[in-house]
Each structure stands twice: as structure tokens, then as C-alpha cells.
Design a protein around this motif. Structure first.
Motif, PDB file in Angstrom:
ATOM      1  N   LEU A  81      45.214  53.191  38.844  1.00  0.00           N
ATOM      2  CA  LEU A  81      45.075  51.742  38.999  1.00  0.00           C
ATOM      3  C   LEU A  81      45.051  51.336  40.469  1.00  0.00           C
ATOM      4  O   LEU A  81      44.258  50.486  40.873  1.00  0.00           O
ATOM      5  CB  LEU A  81      46.188  51.005  38.255  1.00  0.00           C
ATOM      6  CG  LEU A  81      46.129  49.485  38.310  1.00  0.00           C
ATOM      7  CD1 LEU A  81      44.805  48.958  37.740  1.00  0.00           C
ATOM      8  CD2 LEU A  81      47.313  48.887  37.557  1.00  0.00           C
ATOM      9  N   SER A  85      41.663  49.609  41.892  1.00  0.00           N
ATOM     10  CA  SER A  85      41.760  48.226  42.379  1.00  0.00           C
ATOM     11  C   SER A  85      41.575  48.162  43.887  1.00  0.00           C
ATOM     12  O   SER A  85      40.910  47.259  44.401  1.00  0.00           O
ATOM     13  CB  SER A  85      43.082  47.597  41.963  1.00  0.00           C
ATOM     14  OG  SER A  85      44.177  48.297  42.532  1.00  0.00           O
ATOM     15  N   HIS A  88      37.882  48.709  44.565  1.00  0.00           N
ATOM     16  CA  HIS A  88      37.153  47.517  44.115  1.00  0.00           C
ATOM     17  C   HIS A  88      37.223  46.430  45.196  1.00  0.00           C
ATOM     18  O   HIS A  88      36.210  45.862  45.591  1.00  0.00           O
ATOM     19  CB  HIS A  88      37.736  47.018  42.794  1.00  0.00           C
ATOM     20  CG  HIS A  88      37.225  45.690  42.334  1.00  0.00           C
ATOM     21  ND1 HIS A  88      36.005  45.528  41.746  1.00  0.00           N
ATOM     22  CD2 HIS A  88      37.785  44.447  42.403  1.00  0.00           C
ATOM     23  CE1 HIS A  88      35.816  44.250  41.449  1.00  0.00           C
ATOM     24  NE2 HIS A  88      36.890  43.574  41.841  1.00  0.00           N
ATOM     25  N   HIS A  89      38.421  46.146  45.683  1.00  0.00           N
ATOM     26  CA  HIS A  89      38.594  45.105  46.708  1.00  0.00           C
ATOM     27  C   HIS A  89      37.941  45.502  48.026  1.00  0.00           C
ATOM     28  O   HIS A  89      37.355  44.658  48.713  1.00  0.00           O
ATOM     29  CB  HIS A  89      40.067  44.772  46.915  1.00  0.00           C
ATOM     30  CG  HIS A  89      40.605  43.887  45.848  1.00  0.00           C
ATOM     31  ND1 HIS A  89      40.326  42.542  45.798  1.00  0.00           N
ATOM     32  CD2 HIS A  89      41.378  44.154  44.777  1.00  0.00           C
ATOM     33  CE1 HIS A  89      40.914  42.017  44.728  1.00  0.00           C
ATOM     34  NE2 HIS A  89      41.555  42.981  44.099  1.00  0.00           N
ATOM     35  N   VAL A 117      43.899  47.396  31.648  1.00  0.00           N
ATOM     36  CA  VAL A 117      44.233  47.046  33.026  1.00  0.00           C
ATOM     37  C   VAL A 117      43.211  47.637  33.995  1.00  0.00           C
ATOM     38  O   VAL A 117      42.783  46.973  34.938  1.00  0.00           O
ATOM     39  CB  VAL A 117      45.677  47.491  33.366  1.00  0.00           C
ATOM     40  CG1 VAL A 117      45.985  47.296  34.841  1.00  0.00           C
ATOM     41  CG2 VAL A 117      46.687  46.726  32.525  1.00  0.00           C
ATOM     42  N   TYR A 121      40.803  45.469  36.507  1.00  0.00           N
ATOM     43  CA  TYR A 121      40.838  45.613  37.954  1.00  0.00           C
ATOM     44  C   TYR A 121      39.590  46.269  38.520  1.00  0.00           C
ATOM     45  O   TYR A 121      39.588  46.714  39.662  1.00  0.00           O
ATOM     46  CB  TYR A 121      42.103  46.350  38.400  1.00  0.00           C
ATOM     47  CG  TYR A 121      43.259  45.405  38.584  1.00  0.00           C
ATOM     48  CD1 TYR A 121      43.465  44.767  39.797  1.00  0.00           C
ATOM     49  CD2 TYR A 121      44.125  45.119  37.537  1.00  0.00           C
ATOM     50  CE1 TYR A 121      44.509  43.869  39.974  1.00  0.00           C
ATOM     51  CE2 TYR A 121      45.171  44.221  37.698  1.00  0.00           C
ATOM     52  CZ  TYR A 121      45.355  43.606  38.918  1.00  0.00           C
ATOM     53  OH  TYR A 121      46.380  42.717  39.086  1.00  0.00           O
ATOM     54  N   GLY A 122      38.505  46.348  37.728  1.00  0.00           N
ATOM     55  CA  GLY A 122      37.220  46.677  38.311  1.00  0.00           C
ATOM     56  C   GLY A 122      36.506  47.939  37.901  1.00  0.00           C
ATOM     57  O   GLY A 122      35.380  48.154  38.304  1.00  0.00           O
ATOM     58  N   GLY A 181      37.135  43.297  36.341  1.00  0.00           N
ATOM     59  CA  GLY A 181      37.409  42.783  37.676  1.00  0.00           C
ATOM     60  C   GLY A 181      38.032  41.400  37.720  1.00  0.00           C
ATOM     61  O   GLY A 181      38.269  40.870  38.797  1.00  0.00           O
ATOM     62  N   GLN A 183      41.047  40.413  36.863  1.00  0.00           N
ATOM     63  CA  GLN A 183      42.438  40.477  37.305  1.00  0.00           C
ATOM     64  C   GLN A 183      43.288  39.343  36.753  1.00  0.00           C
ATOM     65  O   GLN A 183      44.032  38.695  37.489  1.00  0.00           O
ATOM     66  CB  GLN A 183      42.502  40.509  38.833  1.00  0.00           C
ATOM     67  CG  GLN A 183      41.761  41.662  39.429  1.00  0.00           C
ATOM     68  CD  GLN A 183      41.797  41.653  40.932  1.00  0.00           C
ATOM     69  OE1 GLN A 183      42.730  41.148  41.543  1.00  0.00           O
ATOM     70  NE2 GLN A 183      40.797  42.228  41.550  1.00  0.00           N
ATOM     71  N   ILE A 195      49.376  43.895  44.908  1.00  0.00           N
ATOM     72  CA  ILE A 195      48.455  43.378  43.892  1.00  0.00           C
ATOM     73  C   ILE A 195      47.103  43.141  44.518  1.00  0.00           C
ATOM     74  O   ILE A 195      46.086  43.477  43.972  1.00  0.00           O
ATOM     75  CB  ILE A 195      49.017  42.089  43.262  1.00  0.00           C
ATOM     76  CG1 ILE A 195      50.273  42.462  42.499  1.00  0.00           C
ATOM     77  CG2 ILE A 195      48.006  41.414  42.369  1.00  0.00           C
ATOM     78  CD1 ILE A 195      51.064  41.309  41.998  1.00  0.00           C
TER      79      ILE A 195
END
Length: 195
Positions: A81, A85, A88-89, A117, A121-122, A181, A183, A195
Motif C-alpha cells: 500500500l 500510494s 501514484h502520488h 484499499v 489508492y491507485g 485512486g 482515496q 497518508i
């Protein structure tokens, strides 16, 4: 490329890894870091993952496969995760997220919550290889009578997808594309920077 659902069996993942079609190129990125160097090594591992993703995207890859295979005494995996995540960001911030799909090859996710989850998150698709290997072991031990690998894996994927769809439906979301994505989770006890 069209996927019927976001859970991939090992053969489907290998098809993506070996894809040879115009407009598609995959790259496998390792989630491993040297465990002997402590917690700071995991942070450096994340930075290395981001840099490797930038290089892969720059070389034309549009399918990034994040893999935790190869864990041993000297190498641990960045938690799935956190890796998904974070990447992704990173890709959103660099303006390249819409050009790539994230696929996770991991032994970590094994239940509906994990899949939900990760999608939220992507991640675009997940290969929970250890879950499939566990099914094979249960068949070998006689714990799943009258089931072969194909049927057991199909049942696992079907049940998992139904669980993810039910999770999304409780939030009023009807498609995986709308959920991916987004969230839309509450995280209790975690610092905002994580986060």
C-alpha cells in the motif's frame, strides 16, 4: 487491453509482463530494499522506486509492474500500500500518472480489504501470487476436496471481486474506474504525511 476485473492470475500477469503490441510496453520495478540498513533504507527504497518509474516512463513504458518477489533474509519489501500510494502520488505530481497503469505483483494482499484499499489508492490491477500458491498448497494437503487449481483460483477471484464491488456499492460507487485512486478512506492514528 481490457481486463474483466482487477485481479490477475499468474498467467495473466505474465502476458502483461511480456506484452508485444504496438503502443504497449511494460517494466517491472522491484519493491525490495536492504533490510540490514534499517528504516531509512525503506525510505531510500521508495525514492529509488520513484526514480526507476520515471526512467521507465521516459523510456516509453506504460505498464509499471511493482513486484515484491525475491524477499529473503537480506531484502524486505516496501509494504504494498505504501509503494502503490506513494508512486501514484509521485506520478500525479510529475504529470505522468495518466500515461501509465500500475500493476502490483505481491504476496501481501490476500483479502477483500487489501484489494479495496490498493484499488482506492491507485493500483489498476493486482496479482496476489501468494494467495494462489496457498490455494495450491491447500489442494495438495486435501483441504479443498474436488477442486483443482483452476476452479479454486476462479472461486477465490470471484469471491474477492464480489467483496470489492460490495465495498464500493456501500460508498455509492458503481465502477472500479470511479473508485481507483479516490482515496475515500478514513485513516485513524496515521500522520497526514504518511497518508
Amino acid at each position: 487491453i481490457k481486463l474483466e476485473h482487477p485481479l490477475l492470475c499468474n498467467q495473466e500477469l505474465e502476458k502483461l509482463r511480456q506484452i508485444d503490441r504496438p503502443g504497449f510496453k511494460s517494466a517491472t520495478l522491484s519493491l525490495l530494499f536492504p533490510v540490514t540498513r534499517g528504516a531509512a533504507a525503506m525510505e531510500r527504497g521508495l525514492e529509488a522506486l520513484f526514480a526507476a518509474a520515471d526512467v521507465a516512463v521516459g523510456a516509453g513504458s506504460n505498464i509499471l509492474i511493482l513486484s515484491d518477489r525475491g524477499v529473503d533474509r537480506e531484502h524486505a519489501a516496501i509494504p504494498a500500500l505504501l509503494a502503490v500510494s506513494g508512486l501514484h502520488h509521485h506520478l500525479v505530481n510529475s504529470g505522468t500518472r495518466t500515461r501509465v497503469s500500475l500493476v502490483l505483483e505481491s504476496g501481501e494482499p490476500r483479502e477483500v480489504h487489501h484489494f479495496a484499499v490498493l484499488l482506492g489508492y491507485g493500483v489498476n490491477a493486482i496479482n496476489p501470487y501468494l494467495a494462489f500458491e496457498s490455494l495450491d498448497d491447500m489442494i495438495l494437503q486435501g483441504m479443498l476436496p474436488d477442486l483443482d487449481h483452476k476452479k479454486a483460483a476462479k472461486n477465490f477471484v470471484k469471491a474477492s471481486i464480489k467483496g470489492v464491488v460490495k465495498t464500493m456499492a456501500k460508498m455509492g460507487i458503481s465502477t472500479v474506474q470511479s473508485y481507483r485512486g479516490a482515496q475515500i478512506f478514513e485513516a485513524v492514528g496515521l500522520h497526514q504525511s504518511l497518508i
